[in-house]
Design a protein around this motif. Sequence first.
Motif, PDB file in Angstrom:
ATOM      1  N   LEU A  33      33.401  31.523 -35.903  1.00 19.23           N
ATOM      2  CA  LEU A  33      32.741  30.609 -36.856  1.00 19.23           C
ATOM      3  C   LEU A  33      31.478  29.977 -36.264  1.00 19.23           C
ATOM      4  N   TRP A  34      31.545  29.615 -34.991  1.00 16.84           N
ATOM      5  CA  TRP A  34      30.370  29.017 -34.299  1.00 16.84           C
ATOM      6  C   TRP A  34      29.216  30.015 -34.213  1.00 16.84           C
ATOM      7  N   HIS A  35      29.525  31.237 -33.804  1.00 14.42           N
ATOM      8  CA  HIS A  35      28.460  32.234 -33.684  1.00 14.42           C
ATOM      9  C   HIS A  35      27.829  32.558 -35.027  1.00 14.42           C
ATOM     10  N   GLU A  36      28.594  32.438 -36.084  1.00 15.19           N
ATOM     11  CA  GLU A  36      28.071  32.780 -37.402  1.00 15.19           C
ATOM     12  C   GLU A  36      27.213  31.666 -37.989  1.00 15.19           C
ATOM     13  N   HIS A  37      27.580  30.379 -37.678  1.00 12.10           N
ATOM     14  CA  HIS A  37      26.858  29.254 -38.298  1.00 12.10           C
ATOM     15  C   HIS A  37      26.224  28.300 -37.273  1.00 12.10           C
ATOM     16  N   ARG A  38      25.940  28.752 -36.078  1.00 11.99           N
ATOM     17  CA  ARG A  38      25.469  27.827 -35.049  1.00 11.99           C
ATOM     18  C   ARG A  38      24.069  27.274 -35.341  1.00 11.99           C
ATOM     19  N   ILE A  39      23.189  28.074 -35.895  1.00 12.00           N
ATOM     20  CA  ILE A  39      21.820  27.588 -36.149  1.00 12.00           C
ATOM     21  C   ILE A  39      21.806  26.482 -37.191  1.00 12.00           C
ATOM     22  N   PRO A  40      22.489  26.637 -38.347  1.00 10.64           N
ATOM     23  CA  PRO A  40      22.525  25.506 -39.296  1.00 10.64           C
ATOM     24  C   PRO A  40      23.168  24.259 -38.707  1.00 10.64           C
ATOM     25  N   ILE A  41      24.203  24.471 -37.864  1.00  6.75           N
ATOM     26  CA  ILE A  41      24.892  23.319 -37.267  1.00  6.75           C
ATOM     27  C   ILE A  41      23.933  22.553 -36.344  1.00  6.75           C
ATOM     28  N   ILE A  42      23.193  23.286 -35.517  1.00  6.99           N
ATOM     29  CA  ILE A  42      22.260  22.642 -34.565  1.00  6.99           C
ATOM     30  C   ILE A  42      21.157  21.911 -35.306  1.00  6.99           C
ATOM     31  N   LEU A  43      20.585  22.551 -36.314  1.00 13.61           N
ATOM     32  CA  LEU A  43      19.501  21.925 -37.070  1.00 13.61           C
ATOM     33  C   LEU A  43      19.983  20.685 -37.796  1.00 13.61           C
ATOM     34  N   THR A  44      21.192  20.781 -38.353  1.00 11.99           N
ATOM     35  CA  THR A  44      21.728  19.612 -39.071  1.00 11.99           C
ATOM     36  C   THR A  44      21.923  18.432 -38.126  1.00 11.99           C
ATOM     37  N   ALA A  45      22.443  18.713 -36.927  1.00 12.33           N
ATOM     38  CA  ALA A  45      22.645  17.637 -35.949  1.00 12.33           C
ATOM     39  C   ALA A  45      21.307  17.049 -35.496  1.00 12.33           C
ATOM     40  N   PHE A  83      18.327  16.982 -37.106  1.00 11.58           N
ATOM     41  CA  PHE A  83      17.679  16.161 -38.130  1.00 11.58           C
ATOM     42  C   PHE A  83      18.448  14.870 -38.395  1.00 11.58           C
ATOM     43  N   SER A  84      19.751  14.911 -38.218  1.00 10.93           N
ATOM     44  CA  SER A  84      20.542  13.676 -38.381  1.00 10.93           C
ATOM     45  C   SER A  84      20.149  12.651 -37.327  1.00 10.93           C
ATOM     46  N   LEU A  85      19.979  13.119 -36.103  1.00 12.28           N
ATOM     47  CA  LEU A  85      19.572  12.208 -35.024  1.00 12.28           C
ATOM     48  C   LEU A  85      18.177  11.656 -35.265  1.00 12.28           C
ATOM     49  N   VAL A  86      17.271  12.516 -35.753  1.00 10.27           N
ATOM     50  CA  VAL A  86      15.902  12.068 -36.030  1.00 10.27           C
ATOM     51  C   VAL A  86      15.893  10.999 -37.106  1.00 10.27           C
ATOM     52  N   LEU A  87      16.630  11.237 -38.179  1.00 10.20           N
ATOM     53  CA  LEU A  87      16.683  10.254 -39.266  1.00 10.20           C
ATOM     54  C   LEU A  87      17.291   8.940 -38.787  1.00 10.20           C
ATOM     55  N   LEU A  88      18.307   9.029 -37.934  1.00 13.65           N
ATOM     56  CA  LEU A  88      18.912   7.821 -37.395  1.00 13.65           C
ATOM     57  C   LEU A  88      17.917   7.036 -36.552  1.00 13.65           C
ATOM     58  N   ARG A  89      17.137   7.773 -35.748  1.00  9.13           N
ATOM     59  CA  ARG A  89      16.129   7.097 -34.894  1.00  9.13           C
ATOM     60  C   ARG A  89      15.051   6.431 -35.730  1.00  9.13           C
ATOM     61  N   VAL A  90      14.583   7.090 -36.773  1.00  8.28           N
ATOM     62  CA  VAL A  90      13.566   6.503 -37.649  1.00  8.28           C
ATOM     63  C   VAL A  90      14.095   5.266 -38.339  1.00  8.28           C
ATOM     64  N   TYR A  91      15.339   5.353 -38.793  1.00  8.46           N
ATOM     65  CA  TYR A  91      15.946   4.203 -39.481  1.00  8.46           C
ATOM     66  C   TYR A  91      16.027   3.006 -38.546  1.00  8.46           C
ATOM     67  N   LEU A  92      16.486   3.227 -37.324  1.00  5.42           N
ATOM     68  CA  LEU A  92      16.588   2.118 -36.373  1.00  5.42           C
ATOM     69  C   LEU A  92      15.214   1.555 -36.023  1.00  5.42           C
ATOM     70  N   HIS A  93      14.207   2.448 -35.955  1.00  6.09           N
ATOM     71  CA  HIS A  93      12.857   1.998 -35.598  1.00  6.09           C
ATOM     72  C   HIS A  93      12.278   1.068 -36.666  1.00  6.09           C
ATOM     73  N   TRP A  94      12.415   1.433 -37.912  1.00  5.87           N
ATOM     74  CA  TRP A  94      11.806   0.633 -38.991  1.00  5.87           C
ATOM     75  C   TRP A  94      12.592  -0.628 -39.310  1.00  5.87           C
ATOM     76  N   THR A  95      13.855  -0.621 -38.997  1.00  2.00           N
ATOM     77  CA  THR A  95      14.638  -1.839 -39.266  1.00  2.00           C
ATOM     78  C   THR A  95      14.587  -2.813 -38.109  1.00  2.00           C
ATOM     79  N   GLU A  96      14.032  -2.391 -36.986  1.00  2.00           N
ATOM     80  CA  GLU A  96      13.959  -3.282 -35.821  1.00  2.00           C
ATOM     81  C   GLU A  96      12.889  -4.342 -36.040  1.00  2.00           C
ATOM     82  N   GLN A  97      13.117  -5.551 -35.530  1.00  2.00           N
ATOM     83  CA  GLN A  97      12.149  -6.652 -35.654  1.00  2.00           C
ATOM     84  C   GLN A  97      10.914  -6.309 -34.836  1.00  2.00           C
ATOM     85  N   LYS A  98       9.714  -6.315 -35.477  1.00  2.00           N
ATOM     86  CA  LYS A  98       8.479  -5.963 -34.791  1.00  2.00           C
ATOM     87  C   LYS A  98       7.935  -7.174 -34.044  1.00  2.00           C
ATOM     88  N   GLN A  99       7.383  -6.885 -32.903  1.00  2.00           N
ATOM     89  CA  GLN A  99       6.800  -7.964 -32.109  1.00  2.00           C
ATOM     90  C   GLN A  99       5.454  -8.355 -32.681  1.00  2.00           C
TER      91      GLN A  99
END
Length: 790
Positions: A23-35, A37-53
Motif C-alpha cells: 500500500l505504501w509503495h502504491e500511494h507514497r507520493i500522494p501521502i508525502i505531498l499531503t503531509a 502541504f499540511s505542514l506548510v498550511l499549519l506554519r502559515v496559520y501560526l505565522h499570521w495568527t502570531e502577535q506582530k512586533q
Amino acid sequence: MPYESWESSPSALSGLAQYAVELWHEHRIPIILTAFFSLVLLRVYLHWTEQKQELLVFPKIYSEPAPQRQAAAKVEPTSENAAVKVEKGGGTQSEKTSRKLATNGPRRIKGELTKKTRAAGANEARKIQVLVFYSSITANTERIAREFARALEVALGCAGSEQKSDSSFLAPRVLDLSEADYDEYLITPPKMESDGAPVDLFYLFLLPSYNIDTINDNLLEHMKETHHDFRIDTSPLSSIIGYSVFGFGDREGWPTEDEGFCFQAKEVDRWMAKLTGRKRAYPLGMGDWKRDGSARLSEWQVGLTEVLKLVESTGSLGEGVEGSGDPIESDDEGDAYDDGEVVFDDNAPEAKTKSSGSIEDVEDMGRIMEMSQADGSVEQTKAPIAIDFTTQGKTKPRKTAIITVKEMVPQSSPTYASLTKQGYSIVGSHSGVKICRWTKSALRGRGSCYKYSFYGINSHQCMETTPSLSCSNKCVFCWRHGTNPVGTTWRWVVDPPQLIFDGVKENHYKKIKMMRGVPGVRAERFAEAMRIRHCALSLVGEPIFYPHINEFLGMLHAERISSFLVCNAQHPDELAALKHVTQLYVSIDASNRESLRRIDRPLHRDFWERFQRCLEILRERRFRQRTVFRLTLVKGFNVEDEAEGYADLVEKGLPCFVEVKGVTYCGTSTSSNAGLTMANVPFYQEVCDFVVALNASLERRGLKYGIAAEHAHSCCILIASERFNVDGKWHTLIDYEKFFQLLESKGPDGDFSPEDYMGAATPEWATWGQGGFDPRDQRVDRKGRPIETN
C-alpha cells in the motif's frame, strides 16, 4: 478475524505487513505531498495568527505638548498582559506565577526608545539649521544656491522672518565647498547654539557634475577616506537630522544617467548615506542646467520643504518601508572601487602557483607537500612550516580587478568640444596648442608681444602650448572660462613626451599654414614662422604638473627652442625638481592670503603655505636661472593699497625681474559670474602708478631694482634687478645662442648664471617712458586703420 487469532497466527501478521508495504509503495507520493502541504498550511496559520512586533521609528527629538507626553507615558495593555494587571508591591498568586513564568523565556520589549532628558524648556527652544553646500567653477551654482536658500527661507518661515517668528528653523546658511573646512562639517558636525539652546543640522548639497577634476573630486575623496578611516566611526554624521542632494548636469554631453548625467551628485548622495547612517531625507534630484534645471529644482524644493516641516512637527524623518535600511536592499550604497574605472575580469586566471598558494587546512598541507617533493619544486627546509589554525572555512575566490585610469580630456567629453571650439588643438589626452593673437599680429606687421620688447622674442616664431591642460586654480581672470580641467594631483593617463612634442609642433604648423591667405601677412615673416624658435609654456593649465616635464623641456632644447615656463606657485615639489629653463615665471596674483584666495580660487587647502615655499625656491635659484614674478593687476581685487605687500614678496623671493600687467577682460558671462567685469580692468596709467609705487617701496627697503622697460600696447611694465644694468643701460634681452651653448656644455643641471647668457642692451624704444612698440610695425585700430602716433 478475532484479535486472538491475529496474535496466534504469524502468517497472518506477515501478510498484513506485506499488505502495508504494498500500500505504501502504491500511494507514497500522494501521502508525502499531503503531509508536506499540511505542514506548510499549519506554519502559515501560526505565522499570521502570531502577535506582530511593533516597528520602531527614529526617536523624536523635539518636544510635544504636555498632554501628548503624558499620554505617551502611559502603558497600553497588549494581548499578553491585558488579563493581568500588576500593581506595585502586590498581586494575586496567579499574577505572581505569570510574572515568574515570563522571566523564563526571552523578554519582549515594546514602546519607544528611551529619550535623553534635557533641562526644562530646552526642547521648546531647540532650532534647526539648514546648511546648503555648493560647488562651482563659473559661479553659476553659487547664484542658484543663494536664490534657493532665500526661497527655502520663505517657504519654511524661518525664525525672525515676517512669515513666522516662532519657527523652529533658522535662516539657511550657504557654504562654498572650496572654502568650507571638511574636518569641521564632514567628520564631526559642528556644535551650534541659538539663544543658549543646541541646534540640529540638516545638510543640503547643490552640485554640478564635471568630467574634469574639480572640488567635487576632493569632496568625494574626503568622504571615502573618512568612511574607511579606522580611527573614525563609519557613520560620523549620524547625529544630523538628515540630508539631501540635488545635481546639475548637461544632457548634451551625458544624455543618460548611465552615461554620466549628474554622476558626481549621485556619488555624493551615496557616500552621504554611508556617513549619516542612511538618513536620506528626500530622493536625489537631478536637472539639466541648460534646459529644465530651474523647474526640476523648484519641484525638488517643494518636496524637501514638506519633509522639513514633518521633521519640525514630529522630530523625525518618519517610518521607512520595511527592510529599506537593510544592506541587501541598499546594495547600491555598498563599497566599490573609486579610483578610476574598474573592470572585473571573470576569465582572469586564478593564482595557483605552489610557492604563493595559501594553505586552507591540514589535509591540503599534506597534499601540497607530497606534490612538491614529487616534482622537486620545493626544497627541504629546516624551519617548520607556519600554519594558521584559526582560519574558519575556505575563502571565496576573488575576482581580479583591472584598474583603468581615465583620460584627462577624452575626445567624447564636453571639455574637449569646448576647448576645440575656442581654437585649441588637443594633443593626446592632456596637452594642447593654440596660436597666440600676437603671433597673428606679428605675421601681419601689426605689433609683437611684450616679450619681444623685453627679451627679444620674435612673436611669429613662438609656439604657445602646454603639456597639461589641468590646473590647480580657478582664477577669476582665466581666459578659458573654467572649461579646462582642475585638480590637485595627477590621476590621469600620462602621454609620453615624444608624442606631445611631435603633436604640438604638427598642430602649430598647421595653424600657421592657415594664415597664408589672411590679408596683410608678410611673406618673410610667414617663412620665418615655419621654424619654431621659442616656446611659451603658458597656454592653459599648469605645465609643471606634467610628470615628464623635464624630458619635454629636453626635447625643446635639443632643437634649440627656448623655454618660457609659467607656473602658479602651487606645486613646490615639482618646482624644486625642475631643470634649467630659459626663463622661469611664477604667477604672483596677490600679496596676502585672503586676496590670493579671492583671485586665484585655489583648490589646495594649504595654498598659502605652498605659495610661500615656491617663493623660497625662487630665491634659492636666482643665481642659476632667470626668475620672474608675474603680477596680474585686477582692479578691485589686488591693486588698491597692495604695493607694500608685493614689495614684501619681492624681498622674500628676490627675482631677477618683476612683470606687472593689467588684466585682460575676456568679455564673457562666465567672467561676470566670477565677479569680473570691464570695471576690473585697470587703465594703463593706473598700472604705471602702481609700478612707480612698487618701485619706490623696493628702494625704501634697500633692494636694488629699477623700472627697465614697458609695452603700453599690452599694458605691461618690467621691473628688473640692478644685476642687469650694465654701464647705465638695461640688458633685459637674452642671448639665446649662448644659452644653448651653456646648456650643451654644462648639461640641464649645469652651474651657470643668468648673467652668462645676458643679451644686448634693451632697445631704446622699449625702455621706460618710450611706449615699447616695435618701430618696424604699424599700429592699427579694430577696423585695421593705421593709428597715427606723435
